[in-house]
Design a protein around this motif. Sequence first.
Motif, PDB file in Angstrom:
ATOM      1  N   PHE A  55       0.837  -1.190   0.000  1.00 31.12           N
ATOM      2  CA  PHE A  55       0.000   0.000   0.000  1.00 31.12           C
ATOM      3  C   PHE A  55       0.877   1.246   0.000  1.00 31.12           C
ATOM      4  CE2 PHE A  55       0.567  -1.713   4.229  1.00 31.12           C
ATOM      5  CZ  PHE A  55       1.114  -0.634   4.919  1.00 31.12           C
ATOM      6  N   TYR A  57       1.638   5.094   1.523  1.00 33.61           N
ATOM      7  CA  TYR A  57       1.433   5.974   2.667  1.00 33.61           C
ATOM      8  C   TYR A  57       2.397   7.141   2.525  1.00 33.61           C
ATOM      9  CZ  TYR A  57       1.375   7.694   7.457  1.00 33.61           C
ATOM     10  OH  TYR A  57       1.276   8.496   8.562  1.00 33.61           O
ATOM     11  N   ASP A 131      -5.427  -2.584   7.802  1.00 37.00           N
ATOM     12  CA  ASP A 131      -6.757  -2.025   7.608  1.00 37.00           C
ATOM     13  C   ASP A 131      -6.739  -0.879   6.600  1.00 37.00           C
ATOM     14  OD1 ASP A 131      -9.462  -1.435   7.919  1.00 37.00           O
ATOM     15  OD2 ASP A 131      -9.162  -0.313   9.761  1.00 37.00           O
ATOM     16  N   GLN A 132      -5.998   0.185   6.909  1.00 38.28           N
ATOM     17  CA  GLN A 132      -6.005   1.370   6.055  1.00 38.28           C
ATOM     18  C   GLN A 132      -4.882   2.313   6.457  1.00 38.28           C
ATOM     19  OE1 GLN A 132      -9.442   3.883   6.765  1.00 38.28           O
ATOM     20  NE2 GLN A 132      -9.504   3.299   8.917  1.00 38.28           N
ATOM     21  N   THR A 133      -4.711   3.362   5.656  1.00 36.34           N
ATOM     22  CA  THR A 133      -3.798   4.433   6.053  1.00 36.34           C
ATOM     23  C   THR A 133      -4.639   5.670   6.348  1.00 36.34           C
ATOM     24  OG1 THR A 133      -3.449   5.155   3.768  1.00 36.34           O
ATOM     25  CG2 THR A 133      -1.885   3.548   4.667  1.00 36.34           C
ATOM     26  N   THR A 134      -4.192   6.453   7.323  1.00 36.89           N
ATOM     27  CA  THR A 134      -4.846   7.706   7.698  1.00 36.89           C
ATOM     28  C   THR A 134      -3.738   8.743   7.878  1.00 36.89           C
ATOM     29  OG1 THR A 134      -4.697   7.367  10.091  1.00 36.89           O
ATOM     30  CG2 THR A 134      -6.624   6.405   8.974  1.00 36.89           C
TER      31      THR A 134
END
Length: 182
Positions: A55, A57, A131-134
Amino acid sequence: MKNLFYMLACVSVIFLSACSSQNKKEKDDAQALMQDSLKAAGPQRMQVSDIKATFKYQGKEYQSSVLRRPDESLPIVKNEQGEKFVDNRITLRLTCGGKQIVDKVFTKESFTSLVDAKFMQYAILEGLVYDQTTPQGIIYAASVCYPQSDLYVPIRLTITSDGKISMAREEFMEDYQPDSVD
């Protein structure tokens, strides 16, 4: 007459051999079944899993590997029915541009500050997933659960670009929408 006697003797020997082979096969099958049932009576284990993710980031590409293995060296967990379970050890590796950002091993003990001690006594570390990047960091979801049940404590791990890990207990799943009261 001698030929008939000889032929009957041969047939008898073959018949007796077949019977003893059959008995031996039945004994072997029974022994294998007993061994399988002994294994089944032993502690239950989750399957080994190795989940990889790539992913972006902050404009950089990251590679993640989450390896879960049952670990016999950890204390065995027993449920209320007396069934035994092997707990898991999970290794998280996170790299960016060939540089190691995180290489950390988690057990359920890694989350003792977030999970009630009584719950922890009957729980195992079930999983850890990207899960995800923030803007705050790279988010992973972990769960400590009662084996083979829907009872679990969701935990959120946030990893910064320099590898610092913070953890928080999630009270509700993001998709959970309580009914509104008018």
